[in-house]
Design a protein around this motif. Structure first.
Motif, PDB file in Angstrom:
ATOM      1  N   LEU A 147      67.959  -6.093  54.350  1.00  0.00           N
ATOM      2  CA  LEU A 147      67.036  -6.667  54.903  1.00  0.00           C
ATOM      3  C   LEU A 147      67.117  -7.989  55.694  1.00  0.00           C
ATOM      4  O   LEU A 147      66.785  -7.943  56.898  1.00  0.00           O
ATOM      5  CB  LEU A 147      65.791  -7.097  53.914  1.00  0.00           C
ATOM      6  N   PHE A 148      68.087  -8.767  54.997  1.00  0.00           N
ATOM      7  CA  PHE A 148      68.627 -10.067  55.775  1.00  0.00           C
ATOM      8  C   PHE A 148      69.377  -9.533  57.213  1.00  0.00           C
ATOM      9  O   PHE A 148      69.103 -10.232  58.237  1.00  0.00           O
ATOM     10  CB  PHE A 148      68.967 -10.849  55.116  1.00  0.00           C
ATOM     11  N   LEU A 149      70.106  -8.857  56.943  1.00  0.00           N
ATOM     12  CA  LEU A 149      71.177  -8.464  58.210  1.00  0.00           C
ATOM     13  C   LEU A 149      70.269  -7.858  59.324  1.00  0.00           C
ATOM     14  O   LEU A 149      70.379  -8.093  60.343  1.00  0.00           O
ATOM     15  CB  LEU A 149      72.345  -7.419  57.526  1.00  0.00           C
ATOM     16  N   PHE A 150      69.369  -6.931  58.856  1.00  0.00           N
ATOM     17  CA  PHE A 150      68.431  -6.425  60.040  1.00  0.00           C
ATOM     18  C   PHE A 150      67.618  -7.445  60.423  1.00  0.00           C
ATOM     19  O   PHE A 150      67.470  -7.558  61.746  1.00  0.00           O
ATOM     20  CB  PHE A 150      67.499  -5.209  59.299  1.00  0.00           C
ATOM     21  N   GLU A 151      66.930  -8.261  59.871  1.00  0.00           N
ATOM     22  CA  GLU A 151      66.370  -9.450  60.470  1.00  0.00           C
ATOM     23  C   GLU A 151      67.279 -10.233  61.092  1.00  0.00           C
ATOM     24  O   GLU A 151      66.748 -10.695  62.583  1.00  0.00           O
ATOM     25  CB  GLU A 151      65.502 -10.311  59.599  1.00  0.00           C
ATOM     26  N   PHE A 152      68.410 -10.688  60.689  1.00  0.00           N
ATOM     27  CA  PHE A 152      69.431 -11.558  61.701  1.00  0.00           C
ATOM     28  C   PHE A 152      69.434 -10.502  63.052  1.00  0.00           C
ATOM     29  O   PHE A 152      69.783 -11.288  64.086  1.00  0.00           O
ATOM     30  CB  PHE A 152      70.540 -11.453  60.921  1.00  0.00           C
ATOM     31  N   GLY A 153      69.747  -9.369  62.963  1.00  0.00           N
ATOM     32  CA  GLY A 153      69.883  -8.482  64.124  1.00  0.00           C
ATOM     33  C   GLY A 153      68.794  -8.559  65.032  1.00  0.00           C
ATOM     34  O   GLY A 153      68.842  -8.051  66.124  1.00  0.00           O
ATOM     35  N   VAL A 154      67.639  -8.586  64.660  1.00  0.00           N
ATOM     36  CA  VAL A 154      66.235  -8.577  65.345  1.00  0.00           C
ATOM     37  C   VAL A 154      65.938 -10.072  65.917  1.00  0.00           C
ATOM     38  O   VAL A 154      65.843 -10.188  67.140  1.00  0.00           O
ATOM     39  CB  VAL A 154      64.956  -8.096  64.645  1.00  0.00           C
ATOM     40  N   SER A 155      66.170 -10.912  65.317  1.00  0.00           N
ATOM     41  CA  SER A 155      65.818 -12.359  65.857  1.00  0.00           C
ATOM     42  C   SER A 155      66.618 -13.191  64.715  1.00  0.00           C
ATOM     43  O   SER A 155      66.080 -13.317  63.757  1.00  0.00           O
ATOM     44  CB  SER A 155      64.342 -12.701  65.762  1.00  0.00           C
ATOM     45  N   GLN A 156      67.731 -13.979  65.473  1.00  0.00           N
ATOM     46  CA  GLN A 156      68.277 -14.953  64.554  1.00  0.00           C
ATOM     47  C   GLN A 156      67.310 -16.195  64.227  1.00  0.00           C
ATOM     48  O   GLN A 156      67.555 -16.808  63.381  1.00  0.00           O
ATOM     49  CB  GLN A 156      69.690 -15.383  65.122  1.00  0.00           C
ATOM     50  N   GLU A 157      66.460 -16.703  65.031  1.00  0.00           N
ATOM     51  CA  GLU A 157      65.549 -17.335  64.900  1.00  0.00           C
ATOM     52  C   GLU A 157      64.467 -17.165  63.701  1.00  0.00           C
ATOM     53  O   GLU A 157      64.317 -18.193  62.968  1.00  0.00           O
ATOM     54  CB  GLU A 157      64.771 -17.848  66.141  1.00  0.00           C
ATOM     55  N   VAL A 158      63.955 -16.049  63.519  1.00  0.00           N
ATOM     56  CA  VAL A 158      63.242 -15.552  62.358  1.00  0.00           C
ATOM     57  C   VAL A 158      63.898 -15.691  61.419  1.00  0.00           C
ATOM     58  O   VAL A 158      63.613 -16.128  60.169  1.00  0.00           O
ATOM     59  CB  VAL A 158      62.520 -14.190  62.576  1.00  0.00           C
ATOM     60  N   PHE A 159      65.197 -15.159  61.366  1.00  0.00           N
ATOM     61  CA  PHE A 159      66.026 -14.938  60.147  1.00  0.00           C
ATOM     62  C   PHE A 159      66.488 -16.622  59.729  1.00  0.00           C
ATOM     63  O   PHE A 159      66.168 -16.761  58.529  1.00  0.00           O
ATOM     64  CB  PHE A 159      67.371 -14.387  60.434  1.00  0.00           C
ATOM     65  N   ALA A 160      66.668 -17.604  60.550  1.00  0.00           N
ATOM     66  CA  ALA A 160      66.779 -18.920  60.293  1.00  0.00           C
ATOM     67  C   ALA A 160      65.560 -19.674  59.681  1.00  0.00           C
ATOM     68  O   ALA A 160      65.550 -20.237  58.333  1.00  0.00           O
ATOM     69  CB  ALA A 160      67.285 -19.746  61.103  1.00  0.00           C
ATOM     70  N   SER A 161      64.406 -19.308  60.156  1.00  0.00           N
ATOM     71  CA  SER A 161      63.127 -19.921  59.445  1.00  0.00           C
ATOM     72  C   SER A 161      62.740 -19.133  58.316  1.00  0.00           C
ATOM     73  O   SER A 161      62.178 -19.628  57.448  1.00  0.00           O
ATOM     74  CB  SER A 161      61.941 -19.698  60.647  1.00  0.00           C
TER      75      SER A 161
END
Length: 647
Positions: free
Chosen positions: A198-212
């Motif tokens: 899930l984290f990897l997918f979110e990182f690939g969609v939006s690095q900003e949302v992943f960081a937040s």
């Protein structure tokens, strides 16, 4: 011979899975009906506002295009030719682009974009429903919480064109995984594997949302440890699984992260201003035009907010705010205190570095120190409303699921949902820009400059089959790309102020960047910007500038003309070209210096307030911002009122 026993699903579990699938289909169907896509999606028909939607269509097309043409995935010359641009600090959505590549090749990037954009709020609602179901076990409460999350100001605003920010399902899915792991004693490796994906997918969609997500996830763990709603062994397993999932994600994303770290210094100059894209203090109660009830009457007030409609996700509605306060005061559950604390934390952080009331800056806010730090500066605080909505909807579900809850509670929750319903204009935001036929006359691989600038060049490039490269053009993010922004003419060229451009400088600019063709378009292609534009006058001014620069019409059609250099086009020496760039550098220095003075004086005042030596703080700021002038050489005025604020 003994028959091998078959795996069986218990009836209750089977019914639960069927119910969850039905809820997912219900959300998807509701989203499809609400956004009412046209029956046919010819050409560039797409959902959303401005050039952002076209940029995401371009990115969805880029990944299969680059793979099939053996091009570098993280760098392109098709935009900002010949310098090219690095895609790691852009909203390039590699996860969606790669996963959807077979469908993009079959149906086209525009159709895939539309499907993903319509599905985004539905999938986010379904993920929130699962988290609420895991938290409460009450179907009606979870269903209503998911619907409210889909109608949240954040989700509806980002659906206007920001696919990377609207496709947030991985965030509530991660919360669901943590809740289920705590309830069913998942081993650390099990939770780590689920969260890693899930984290990897979110990182690939939006690095900003992943960081937040990592930032607010850490805050949630601290609240959990403080308020102790979980036994220490369960909290330890949860923390171990989260760290394992994060480590797995960072390991798999290491090449992309390394590319981001290498390009941070160059990307820093193009970050959006966090002070602009933040939530107004009154935005929680004043509806924006995106809201059906009260949005239009409140327009004289909401238009004073900073940012734009898509970034004003901090409207929660008076009914929901009052109900959340009531739940916080009357519900003694530790989970309710954690959710209320997270909602308050996200709301305060979303105010940004300064508190604004109807667009007027009142004073510093708690996010101010973070806004000056590396990586944190890349986050736009207004988008933290996502976590406020996540917490508020779960808090509502927890309240509805309490024993003895009757129809009155659901009626109050329905009133909150009614106050959030989006306006019909938001749901009918479909566009179909025209593709100028003149692009079909260009040879493959042509280096092209389009005049006037319409912010649709990347859409036309995609629709033309990536037939040409855009010289110094192409909107895939904020900022002014180097080296083009070093020229004095760059800003007038981007703003279509052609009379302000010297013909000689324009001729040198076209020569310096190997522009082979200039496509001049007539009126009728300009994208609506909300401001009155005389398209015919812009086209005439552009034609005059081209003629004065020595360029002549090579191909003329009723819907556009192609210009090429003529025998009279002057040739410029490298020294002359360097002279034009030097003028632009001096102009840029004069524009940036007031901003740097403002920031340096802010840091010095903060250091005096907390009784610290300002030198280390200024050193960290210099590493982060790369100022043109050393901080030690800047003097602060006696009065802060004489310091001009940053643009």
């Amino acid at each position: 011979m003994v028959e091998k026993p078959q795996m069986r699903i218990e009836p209750a579990k089977h019914l639960t899975i069927f119910r969850h699938a039905a809820v997912c289909l219900l959300y998807l169907a509701a989203s499809w009906v609400f956004y009412a896509p046209p029956r046919h999606w010819p050409g560039l028909t797409y959902f959303g506002d401005e050039q952002d939607s076209l940029a995401f269509i371009w990115f969805l097309n880029w990944w299969p295009f680059a793979l099939t043409h053996h091009l570098p995935l993280l760098f392109t010359h098709y935009v900002d030719y010949p310098a090219g641009t690095d895609l790691v600090w852009k909203t390039s959505i590699p996860a969606l682009g790669l996963l959807a590549a077979p469908f993009t090749l079959r149906f086209g990037a525009a159709a895939v974009f539309n499907v993903l954009m319509i599905a985004a709020p539905a999938l986010a609602a379904f993920a929130l429903y699962l988290a609420a179901w895991e938290l409460t076990g009450v179907f009606a409460a979870a269903l209503l919480a998911g619907a409210m999350f889909a109608c949240s100001g954040y989700e509806i605003g980002q659906t206007l064109g920001h696919l990377n920010l609207a496709f947030t399902a991985a965030v509530p899915f991660s919360l669901w995984a943590c809740l289920r792991a705590a309830a069913h004693n998942w081993p650390r490796w099990h939770l780590g594997a689920v969260l890693g994906g899930l984290f990897l997918f979110e990182f690939g969609v939006s690095q900003e949302v992943f960081a937040s997500e990592m930032l607010f996830g850490a805050a949630a763990l601290l609240l959990l440890a403080w308020l102790a709603p979980l036994p220490r062994p369960a909290l330890g397993r949860l923390l171990g699984g989260i760290l394992l999932g994060l480590a797995l994600c960072l390991l798999l994303a290491a090449p992309f992260i390394w590319a981001m770290l290498r390009g941070y210094a160059a990307a820093r100059a193009n970050f959006s201003t966090p002070d602009v894209y933040a939530n107004d203090l009154l935005a929680a109660f004043i509806p924006t035009p995106l809201v059906f009830l009260g949005g239009h009457p409140a327009l004289p007030l909401s238009k004073l907010f900073t940012g734009n409609s898509s970034e004003q996700g901090g409207y929660y509605g008076l009914p929901l705010v009052l109900l959340a306060l009531h739940i916080w005061r009357t519900t003694p559950l530790p989970a309710a205190r954690v959710l209320a604390g997270m909602a308050l934390l996200a709301v305060v952080a979303s105010l940004g570095p300064y508190v604004h009331v109807l667009g007027h800056r009142l004073g510093p806010a708690p996010w101010l120190p973070f806004a000056q730090m590396p990586v944190f500066a890349a986050m736009l605080p207004g988008r933290f409303a996502l976590y406020a909505w996540l917490s508020l909807t779960l808090l509502l579900a927890l309240w509805l699921a309490q024993p003895g809850s009757g129809w009155r509670r659901y009626a109050l929750a329905g009133l909150c949902l009614l106050s959030l319903l989006p306006a019909q204009s938001t749901a009918r935001n479909w566009r179909q820009p025209m593709l100028p036929p003149v692009f079909a006359t260009l040879p493959p691989g042509a280096h092209v400059l389009v005049m006037p600038v319409f912010a649709q060049e990347m859409g036309w490039q995609y629709a033309a089959g990536m037939r040409f490269m855009l010289a110094g053009q192409g909107y895939i993010g904020n900022g002014q790309p180097a080296p083009f922004s070093s020229w004095p003419l760059y800003q007038p060229l981007w703003e279509n102020r052609f009379p302000a451009i010297a013909p000689g400088e324009f001729s040198a600019y076209l020569q310096a960047y190997d522009v082979q063709y200039v496509v001049l378009l007539p009126q009728g292609y300009a994208y609506y910007s909300g401001k009155p534009v005389d398209e015919a006058a812009e086209t005439r001014a552009a034609a005059t500038l081209l003629q004065q620069a020595g360029w002549r019409i090579a191909t003329a059609t009723p819907r556009g003309a192609v210009y090429q250099p003529s025998a009279t086009t002057p040739r410029w020496t490298p020294a002359q070209i360097a002279g034009f760039i030097a003028q632009g550098t001096q102009q840029h220095r004069a524009d940036v210096l007031p901003y740097e003075i403002h920031r340096v004086c802010q840091i010095r005042r903060l250091a005096r307030l907390i009784r610290l030596n300002p030198a280390p703080l200024l050193y960290l700021w210099a590493l982060h911002a790369h100022p043109l002038v050393p901080a030690a050489t800047l003097a602060c005025p006696l009065s802060a009122q004489t310091i001009p604020p940053p643009a």
